[in-house]
Design an enzyme around this catalytic site. Sequence first.
Site, PDB file in Angstrom:
ATOM      1  N   SER A  53       0.135  -6.411 -11.536  1.00 34.91           N
ATOM      2  CA  SER A  53       0.738  -5.282 -12.236  1.00 34.91           C
ATOM      3  C   SER A  53       1.983  -4.770 -11.529  1.00 34.91           C
ATOM      4  O   SER A  53       2.042  -4.703 -10.299  1.00 34.91           O
ATOM      5  CB  SER A  53      -0.280  -4.153 -12.334  1.00 34.91           C
ATOM      6  OG  SER A  53       0.279  -3.047 -13.002  1.00 34.91           O
TER       7      SER A  53
ATOM      8  N   LEU B 110       5.259   4.284 -10.688  1.00 36.79           N
ATOM      9  CA  LEU B 110       4.611   4.093 -11.995  1.00 36.79           C
ATOM     10  C   LEU B 110       5.452   4.516 -13.196  1.00 36.79           C
ATOM     11  O   LEU B 110       4.910   4.970 -14.212  1.00 36.79           O
ATOM     12  CB  LEU B 110       3.249   4.807 -12.017  1.00 36.79           C
ATOM     13  CG  LEU B 110       2.218   4.191 -11.069  1.00 36.79           C
ATOM     14  CD1 LEU B 110       0.975   5.045 -10.998  1.00 36.79           C
ATOM     15  CD2 LEU B 110       1.853   2.771 -11.520  1.00 36.79           C
TER      16      LEU B 110
ATOM     17  N   ASN C 174      -3.089  -2.577 -17.096  1.00 35.90           N
ATOM     18  CA  ASN C 174      -3.236  -1.717 -15.927  1.00 35.90           C
ATOM     19  C   ASN C 174      -3.059  -0.263 -16.363  1.00 35.90           C
ATOM     20  O   ASN C 174      -2.130   0.067 -17.087  1.00 35.90           O
ATOM     21  CB  ASN C 174      -2.178  -2.120 -14.889  1.00 35.90           C
ATOM     22  CG  ASN C 174      -2.325  -1.411 -13.559  1.00 35.90           C
ATOM     23  OD1 ASN C 174      -1.780  -0.337 -13.363  1.00 35.90           O
ATOM     24  ND2 ASN C 174      -3.058  -2.008 -12.642  1.00 35.90           N
TER      25      ASN C 174
ATOM     26  N   CYS D  42      -2.306   3.494  -6.320  1.00 42.23           N
ATOM     27  CA  CYS D  42      -0.860   3.506  -6.160  1.00 42.23           C
ATOM     28  C   CYS D  42      -0.478   4.516  -5.090  1.00 42.23           C
ATOM     29  O   CYS D  42      -0.793   5.698  -5.209  1.00 42.23           O
ATOM     30  CB  CYS D  42      -0.153   3.860  -7.465  1.00 42.23           C
ATOM     31  SG  CYS D  42       1.640   3.913  -7.240  1.00 42.23           S
TER      32      CYS D  42
ATOM     33  N   ILE E  93      -5.582  -6.432  -2.991  1.00 38.87           N
ATOM     34  CA  ILE E  93      -5.228  -5.086  -2.612  1.00 38.87           C
ATOM     35  C   ILE E  93      -3.983  -4.625  -3.366  1.00 38.87           C
ATOM     36  O   ILE E  93      -3.171  -5.440  -3.782  1.00 38.87           O
ATOM     37  CB  ILE E  93      -4.933  -4.977  -1.092  1.00 38.87           C
ATOM     38  CG1 ILE E  93      -3.844  -5.972  -0.667  1.00 38.87           C
ATOM     39  CG2 ILE E  93      -6.213  -5.192  -0.279  1.00 38.87           C
ATOM     40  CD1 ILE E  93      -3.373  -5.863   0.772  1.00 38.87           C
TER      41      ILE E  93
ATOM     42  N   THR F 211      -0.649  -1.966  -2.654  1.00 39.19           N
ATOM     43  CA  THR F 211       0.281  -1.995  -1.517  1.00 39.19           C
ATOM     44  C   THR F 211      -0.182  -1.101  -0.354  1.00 39.19           C
ATOM     45  O   THR F 211      -0.920  -0.141  -0.539  1.00 39.19           O
ATOM     46  CB  THR F 211       1.673  -1.529  -1.969  1.00 39.19           C
ATOM     47  OG1 THR F 211       1.544  -0.264  -2.611  1.00 39.19           O
ATOM     48  CG2 THR F 211       2.270  -2.516  -2.954  1.00 39.19           C
TER      49      THR F 211
ATOM     50  N   GLY G 163      -2.308 -10.029  -2.891  1.00 34.29           N
ATOM     51  CA  GLY G 163      -1.621  -9.636  -1.659  1.00 34.29           C
ATOM     52  C   GLY G 163      -0.991 -10.816  -0.956  1.00 34.29           C
ATOM     53  O   GLY G 163      -1.683 -11.603  -0.328  1.00 34.29           O
ATOM     54  N   GLY G 164       0.318 -10.944  -1.087  1.00 36.74           N
ATOM     55  CA  GLY G 164       1.033 -11.945  -0.313  1.00 36.74           C
ATOM     56  C   GLY G 164       0.906 -13.363  -0.801  1.00 36.74           C
ATOM     57  O   GLY G 164       1.260 -14.295  -0.079  1.00 36.74           O
TER      58      GLY G 164
ATOM     59  N   GLY H 178       2.094 -11.059  -7.062  1.00 35.71           N
ATOM     60  CA  GLY H 178       2.930  -9.890  -7.269  1.00 35.71           C
ATOM     61  C   GLY H 178       4.358 -10.103  -6.815  1.00 35.71           C
ATOM     62  O   GLY H 178       5.161 -10.717  -7.527  1.00 35.71           O
TER      63      GLY H 178
HETATM   64  C1  LIG Z   1       7.600  -3.309  -7.636  1.00 34.20           C
HETATM   65  C2  LIG Z   1       6.098  -3.211  -7.664  1.00 34.20           C
HETATM   66  C3  LIG Z   1       5.472  -2.399  -8.615  1.00 34.20           C
HETATM   67  C4  LIG Z   1       4.084  -2.300  -8.663  1.00 34.20           C
HETATM   68  N1  LIG Z   1       3.486  -1.546  -9.632  1.00 34.20           N
HETATM   69  C5  LIG Z   1       2.127  -1.524  -9.750  1.00 34.20           C
HETATM   70  C6  LIG Z   1       1.457  -0.872 -10.825  1.00 34.20           C
HETATM   71  O1  LIG Z   1       2.084  -0.327 -11.726  1.00 34.20           O
HETATM   72  N2  LIG Z   1       0.094  -0.860 -10.862  1.00 34.20           N
HETATM   73  C7  LIG Z   1      -0.638  -1.483  -9.886  1.00 34.20           C
HETATM   74  O2  LIG Z   1      -1.859  -1.460  -9.947  1.00 34.20           O
HETATM   75  N3  LIG Z   1      -0.041  -2.153  -8.871  1.00 34.20           N
HETATM   76  C8  LIG Z   1       1.321  -2.190  -8.780  1.00 34.20           C
HETATM   77  N4  LIG Z   1       1.913  -2.882  -7.752  1.00 34.20           N
HETATM   78  C9  LIG Z   1       1.085  -3.574  -6.755  1.00 34.20           C
HETATM   79  C10 LIG Z   1       0.923  -5.054  -7.076  1.00 34.20           C
HETATM   80  O3  LIG Z   1       0.278  -5.230  -8.318  1.00 34.20           O
HETATM   81  C11 LIG Z   1       0.101  -5.760  -5.984  1.00 34.20           C
HETATM   82  O4  LIG Z   1      -1.171  -5.175  -5.904  1.00 34.20           O
HETATM   83  C12 LIG Z   1       0.758  -5.665  -4.621  1.00 34.20           C
HETATM   84  O5  LIG Z   1       2.153  -5.793  -4.749  1.00 34.20           O
HETATM   85  C13 LIG Z   1       0.245  -6.740  -3.649  1.00 34.20           C
HETATM   86  O6  LIG Z   1       0.496  -8.026  -4.116  1.00 34.20           O
HETATM   87  P1  LIG Z   1       1.766  -8.918  -3.646  1.00 34.20           P
HETATM   88  O7  LIG Z   1       1.745  -8.957  -2.155  1.00 34.20           O
HETATM   89  O8  LIG Z   1       1.568 -10.243  -4.291  1.00 34.20           O
HETATM   90  O9  LIG Z   1       2.973  -8.193  -4.157  1.00 34.20           O
HETATM   91  C14 LIG Z   1       3.303  -3.003  -7.711  1.00 34.20           C
HETATM   92  C15 LIG Z   1       3.954  -3.804  -6.743  1.00 34.20           C
HETATM   93  C16 LIG Z   1       5.322  -3.932  -6.722  1.00 34.20           C
HETATM   94  C17 LIG Z   1       5.959  -4.822  -5.688  1.00 34.20           C
END
Ligand SMILES: Cc1cc2nc3c(=O)[nH]c(=O)nc-3n(C[C@H](O)[C@H](O)[C@H](O)COP(=O)(O)O)c2cc1C
EC number: 1.3.-.-
Lengths: 313, 313, 274, 274
Positions: free
Chosen positions: A32, A83, A109, A139, A200, A202, A253-254, A275
């Site tokens: 998301s 958000l 989401n 968030c 996870i 962030t 995550g990552g 993500g």
């Molecule tokens: C720019 C951005 C916006 C995000 N917006 C949301 C969101 O609206 N809802 C949510 O549950 N997570 C959101 N996340 C978190 C991601 O879905 C994910 O949980 C997090 O980035 C870890 O994964 P990654 O390391 O692959 O990025 C966002 C992450 C990024 C980078």
Amino acid sequence: MNKQVNVYEPHEWKHSTIVAGVEWKNPVGTASGTFQYDACHWFYDVSQMGAVTTKGVSPVPWEGNPGPRTTESPSGTVNSVGLQNPGVDHYLVDELPKLKKEGATVITNVAGHCDDDYAEVVAKLADCPADMLEINVSCPNVTHGGMSVGTDPVALNRLITRLRHITSKPLIVKLTPNVTDIVSIAKAAVDGGADALSMINTLVGMRIDIRTGEPILANRTGGVSGPAVLPVGLSFVWRVRQALPDIPIIGIGGIDSGEKALEYLYAGANAVEVGAAALYEPTAPMRVARELDDLLDSRPQLAAKLAAGQTWR
Amino acid sequence: MNKQVNVYEPHEWKHSTIVAGVEWKNPVGTASGTFQYDACHWFYDVSQMGAVTTKGVSPVPWEGNPGPRTTESPSGTVNSVGLQNPGVDHYLVDELPKLKKEGATVITNVAGHCDDDYAEVVAKLADCPADMLEINVSCPNVTHGGMSVGTDPVALNRLITRLRHITSKPLIVKLTPNVTDIVSIAKAAVDGGADALSMINTLVGMRIDIRTGEPILANRTGGVSGPAVLPVGLSFVWRVRQALPDIPIIGIGGIDSGEKALEYLYAGANAVEVGAAALYEPTAPMRVARELDDLLDSRPQLAAKLAAGQTWR
Amino acid sequence: MANATFIPTFDVTAEASRAGRFPGRRTVPVVDNRRLSDGIYRLTFRDSYIAGHAKPAQFVDVYSADPTRLMPRPFGVSEVEGDDVSLIFAVVGKGTEEFSHLAAGDTVDVMGPLGKGFDMKAPANYVLVAGGLGVPPLLYAAQKLALRDDATATAAFGYRDERFADDLVAKYAERVESITNAQGNVVDLLNSIEDSLIHGDLPPVILSCGPMPMMRAVASWALARGIPCQLSLEARMGCGYGTCYVCVVDTAAGRQKVCVAGPVFTPEQLGWDK
Amino acid sequence: MANATFIPTFDVTAEASRAGRFPGRRTVPVVDNRRLSDGIYRLTFRDSYIAGHAKPAQFVDVYSADPTRLMPRPFGVSEVEGDDVSLIFAVVGKGTEEFSHLAAGDTVDVMGPLGKGFDMKAPANYVLVAGGLGVPPLLYAAQKLALRDDATATAAFGYRDERFADDLVAKYAERVESITNAQGNVVDLLNSIEDSLIHGDLPPVILSCGPMPMMRAVASWALARGIPCQLSLEARMGCGYGTCYVCVVDTAAGRQKVCVAGPVFTPEQLGWDK
Ligand SMILES: Cc1cc2nc3c(=O)[nH]c(=O)nc-3n(C[C@H](O)[C@H](O)[C@H](O)COP(=O)(O)O)c2cc1C
Ligand SMILES: Cc1cc2nc3c(=O)[nH]c(=O)nc-3n(C[C@H](O)[C@H](O)[C@H](O)COP(=O)(O)OP(=O)(O)OC[C@H]3O[C@@H](n4cnc5c(N)ncnc54)[C@H](O)[C@@H]3O)c2cc1C
Ligand SMILES: Cc1cc2nc3c(=O)[nH]c(=O)nc-3n(C[C@H](O)[C@H](O)[C@H](O)COP(=O)(O)OP(=O)(O)OC[C@H]3O[C@@H](n4cnc5c(N)ncnc54)[C@H](O)[C@@H]3O)c2cc1C
Ligand SMILES: Cc1cc2nc3c(=O)[nH]c(=O)nc-3n(C[C@H](O)[C@H](O)[C@H](O)COP(=O)(O)O)c2cc1C
Ligand code: FES
Ligand code: FES
């Protein structure tokens, strides 16, 4: 080393998974906030992802935080979007229909500032064609709701119990790593009626501009994601899996390769989401799915478990 | 871009700092667990660091966790040493005298499985020539003590209050980032009598070997550090500084350059420590100190505050 | 060094086109990189897709070869010759420092063209108002306008000090005016040519790019005179293609994504006419 | 690409020596890299300090050029010619995969020599027992022994399949025996040469390096016959120079650091004689 996959070629998926009763073509979804139909469908056929998770939707449009909203960190990115989204009504007439027309498996989401917000969105989504709902209680970029619910087992349990009565759709609860005791929080979500957990979100983080001495993000702090958080995400999935052997888990995550997705499956995830990698490589989610599909060929036991909705651990 | 510094050249420090009344030649120390006199003195003059922090010492020798004890992660390292050390008695006759003979400013990191352990070590150190004591209530790699005290404000307050009565040496409490609410924990430490806080210790993390499907570390999970954790460390320092304007803070996490050290000072730290970087570049702590010394030339206001024991924020 | 993790070795553009998709991140050859002035470089790489599709004010995401620096660096296209695409950039941080060392024979990762370009359909005298590193999209606008019979280009460039782009734009524009910080700002420049703009054969349309305070000043100058105006904005970006909501700007219609709703906005869209 | 963050451009060895310090991490030229067999390479770089100081079983930390991969990769020195130092390594993961692509003209970051070497003071017939990638330190031991009048070298190498080092060690050792997995293991090999070892002119001393189970078998073979034995161990390392307590092995005196107490241990030190 992996043979390189051509993400633009059509592909017959060999290894599916089941998350809370929903079949995914492959175990890789989009995360998301890093996926929007209008942006991503130019790059790949969104229906070919295991699932796509859309940006958090709130009862009314939210404008999010002021900019700058991003800064870089070693092997990571820090965002403070907060958000921003055009609201659930817009989502129901715009993004969701487009995704469903293409045949995508959709996770919606859900965001809120308070329990009523979440309840309102979930109620509006109750009869929509989304396949699963992911409740974002994690968030770090909003002052109310968001992470505050996800760090308190009692508040979380109350919220999920309430949402459980509003919808029969599979409910995924998305957890934050910014907590002392993830297991008690995961249990609170499951006891409240969650069908699955995702983790996870962030990590709270920030950067400072050494030219000015001031934080780069207008919001000062933001959420860290990208390769840097890989070991943290794995440990969260592992610890929750050890404590809750049966709950479906989506690992996040990552992840930027099939190999890293595979680590999550071995840690006990039933599926994963990609993500930040999509931000700097738009086809990353599809590449990860394709790489994983090949890696699973030589792991028939794991592949069989996933296909049956079970986990490695 | 920085002019490259020759770490082997003698240097007159231009910018000092004061942490809880103790003057440091420069604002850069070594982080506990990544510095040993016997190993590091071959590479640089340890007396030239702002301070050196030695490995956690326990009342009796500890053998730590079984191996493998390390694995790599993107821009990071994950360790599960588990506080192996030869015990405080050995420390007092071996490492500390060597360091003091060279003229180093020494922070002795203190480990324990329970309050009595910490009290015993602190009592034994009460009259030793160490300049400061750092109470490690944040190690994620031991089952008792370590992180469990550092995640509970009540337990932490009790421990620090007790230690405060045993020693008049400056007490630094080293905090873990694996908590929901760092501010309440920081306050508990300060209320208990801590003279300073240091943060962050490592984040819980793990990696899995995709050839076997099993965790690489024998201990399964370990602690993540290195550049990957930089934004997390900065946000912890920032948040604690906002809540506690006066307590001296030592910033730790992901520092491998003068520029990153400077970010911590702008976030509100009075000094910093370099950890993982020393593992893959033995002279990193000295290089960071030298780079920072030059960067502070063009920041006279910040430099003046540090020299006076004040912070930027 | 192209980052080993994600760089396809196949021809992304060809494969994407075959599949009816927009080509994603790809590795392209560097054809040239030269210093234009202190800390300002012109990088030229070969990419037929960007060369064939880019419109003035569209931008290209450029990626670091250092895998610890993941985020895209957006730069406006400044010129196109055949399959060769040029960017002009200032060294301001780690990424641009790295790019300044690129040389012919190296490769670099890019994606684009991204965003919406200027609307240049109308016959007009396009007044290209650049401040500092706002030059690139306007240079490219001049290049495109030079091919047209129904439009002319008047460059009005404001520089910090060295006039690094006067020569470049002189190849294309009917008229080149410029000013340095020591002499004044672009509004002074606009004032000095106001008469000729208003009494010219073609109606003036302002296209502008530069620092925010300058854009505001240019917009109010234009609004006060009823001259149509388009502004190409900058914002920190997370993706550059509309998927992350990072790059927003406040507009009359709420916070919008600079990377897909822009980077070009009119003062009216931005609510600057209120 | 040497990692820009920490690579000194000055001569580390010269500056460190002038300051009376051990030279830290430095960038050195690659002189040669060649494939010895499937997935096994011999990398040669130029470093006068390591060349001048390394003893057999000492190792070198090699660092990835990819700044996301920070940890040192330790490898035993396998040969020294003038200022040129060779390592032999198997491709097992990301770092060794990267190193396999190094070529003459590239640079690589190294630090060393590290650890304690074999004790080879005694006049003896050194029996060099290697399993798999245990070859490098024993090859280097053979090279050193070839210079001596009071000692001889008998190589007893066990290979998975291809005998990639028989040629190399034959340059130095009096006698070369080897065996592949299909034929048996090194203990079979030792059994087959036992008589000649025991009745040779010089008393045998075993130096061994290889996988843990093999080392245990070699140690008990030696202990049973009262033959002195030294084992060079491997452990995952955090630093390679004794500062992190990551690389421990269980010994009779507790958990010790392989990187500074070892990598060479006797079975007695390890408590394997109990
Ligand atoms: C720019 C951005 C916006 C995000 N917006 C949301 C969101 O609206 N809802 C949510 O549950 N997570 C959101 N996340 C978190 C991601 O879905 C994910 O949980 C997090 O980035 C870890 O994964 P990654 O390391 O692959 O990025 C966002 C992450 C990024 C980078
Ligand atoms: C649509 C658009 C077009 C642009 N066109 C040009 C151009 O033609 N020429 C030119 O010199 N510059 C241009 N810029 C600005 C350029 O993107 C930044 O100067 C560049 O990204 C800085 O990268 P860095 O690695 O050197 O800085 P760092 O500070 O090391 O970068 C860290 C992160 O912050 C981002 N960032 C830092 N400064 C900026 C900024 N001012 N704007 C956007 N992101 C930033 C980087 O992209 C990166 O993600 C443009 C920006 C946008 C949004
Ligand atoms: C004292 C010593 C001497 C050695 N000598 C040789 C030699 O001469 N030739 C040779 O081929 N190998 C040798 N090894 C093993 C060699 O260090 C590993 O094969 C190598 O580090 C693997 O790196 P990688 O990046 O390919 O693996 P990855 O799995 O990608 O590495 C990830 C991390 O784990 C560490 N690691 C992974 N496997 C090992 C291992 N088996 N031992 C230690 N660390 C490991 C890496 O160093 C790195 O820090 C030696 C090890 C030690 C401790
Ligand atoms: C191998 C290793 C051992 C450590 N041992 C200790 C310790 O004994 N006591 C302690 O307080 N912190 C210990 N730490 C944590 C560091 O002191 C530091 O807080 C952490 O690594 C973050 O800093 P860095 O990113 O610079 O490494 C250890 C870290 C590493 C990598
Ligand atoms: S940069 Fe991602 S939406 Fe604009
Ligand atoms: S590897 Fe660090 S002590 Fe041995």
